[in-house]
Design a protein around this motif. Structure first.
Motif, PDB file in Angstrom:
ATOM      1  N   MET A  55       0.789  -1.081  -0.186  1.00 11.57           N
ATOM      2  CA  MET A  55      -0.032  -0.113   0.098  1.00 11.57           C
ATOM      3  C   MET A  55       0.925   1.162   0.021  1.00 11.57           C
ATOM      4  O   MET A  55       2.271   1.220   0.342  1.00 11.57           O
ATOM      5  CB  MET A  55      -0.863  -0.064   1.182  1.00 11.57           C
ATOM      6  CG  MET A  55      -0.175   0.148   2.490  1.00 11.57           C
ATOM      7  SD  MET A  55      -0.787  -0.293   4.092  1.00 11.57           S
ATOM      8  CE  MET A  55      -0.829  -2.138   3.928  1.00 11.57           C
ATOM      9  N   ALA A  97       1.020   3.703   7.326  1.00 10.63           N
ATOM     10  CA  ALA A  97       0.125   3.952   6.342  1.00 10.63           C
ATOM     11  C   ALA A  97      -1.344   4.267   6.855  1.00 10.63           C
ATOM     12  O   ALA A  97      -1.565   3.463   7.841  1.00 10.63           O
ATOM     13  CB  ALA A  97      -0.055   2.555   5.360  1.00 10.63           C
ATOM     14  N   GLU A 104       4.812   4.210  -3.233  1.00 11.04           N
ATOM     15  CA  GLU A 104       3.532   3.951  -3.587  1.00 11.04           C
ATOM     16  C   GLU A 104       3.352   2.580  -3.750  1.00 11.04           C
ATOM     17  O   GLU A 104       4.299   1.731  -3.511  1.00 11.04           O
ATOM     18  CB  GLU A 104       3.573   4.506  -5.264  1.00 11.04           C
ATOM     19  CG  GLU A 104       3.922   6.041  -5.381  1.00 11.04           C
ATOM     20  CD  GLU A 104       2.779   6.816  -4.602  1.00 11.04           C
ATOM     21  OE1 GLU A 104       1.621   6.272  -4.969  1.00 11.04           O
ATOM     22  OE2 GLU A 104       3.120   7.721  -4.218  1.00 11.04           O
ATOM     23  N   LYS A 105       1.980   2.218  -3.907  1.00 11.22           N
ATOM     24  CA  LYS A 105       1.696   0.560  -3.754  1.00 11.22           C
ATOM     25  C   LYS A 105       2.414   0.149  -5.093  1.00 11.22           C
ATOM     26  O   LYS A 105       2.456   0.518  -5.929  1.00 11.22           O
ATOM     27  CB  LYS A 105       0.084   0.641  -3.898  1.00 11.22           C
ATOM     28  CG  LYS A 105      -0.203  -0.983  -4.073  1.00 11.22           C
ATOM     29  CD  LYS A 105      -1.804  -0.881  -4.370  1.00 11.22           C
ATOM     30  CE  LYS A 105      -2.052  -2.509  -4.141  1.00 11.22           C
ATOM     31  NZ  LYS A 105      -3.390  -2.757  -4.323  1.00 11.22           N
TER      32      LYS A 105
END
Length: 75
Positions: free
Chosen positions: A13, A39, A66-67
């Motif tokens: 995530m 997160a 970033e994911k």
């Protein structure tokens, strides 16, 4: 039964890397913590799924990810 060995650990995530618990060249065992990813105000421990050696750490503590971004490459 053979298990699939990952070559990369990717971010599950988007978040912020709080700390990295391993170093390049370090041997790790299944269940060891690789790093902590924050997160949505929660700390998530990213664990290794199988015995491996850390080939390259692709992120630094304090970095936003970033994911799907590669965090660590395994040997």
């Amino acid at each position: 039964a053979s298990s699939k060995h990952l070559k990369e650990i990717k971010a599950p995530m988007p978040g912020l890397v709080l700390s990295i618990a391993v170093t390049e060249g370090q041997a790790v065992k299944e269940g060891d913590r690789i790093l902590i990813l924050e997160a949505m105000k929660m700390e998530n421990s990213i664990m290794i799924q199988h015995d491996a050696v850390i080939k390259r750490i692709a992120v630094t503590a304090g970095q936003a990810v970033e994911k799907g971004q590669v965090l660590v490459e395994l040997d």
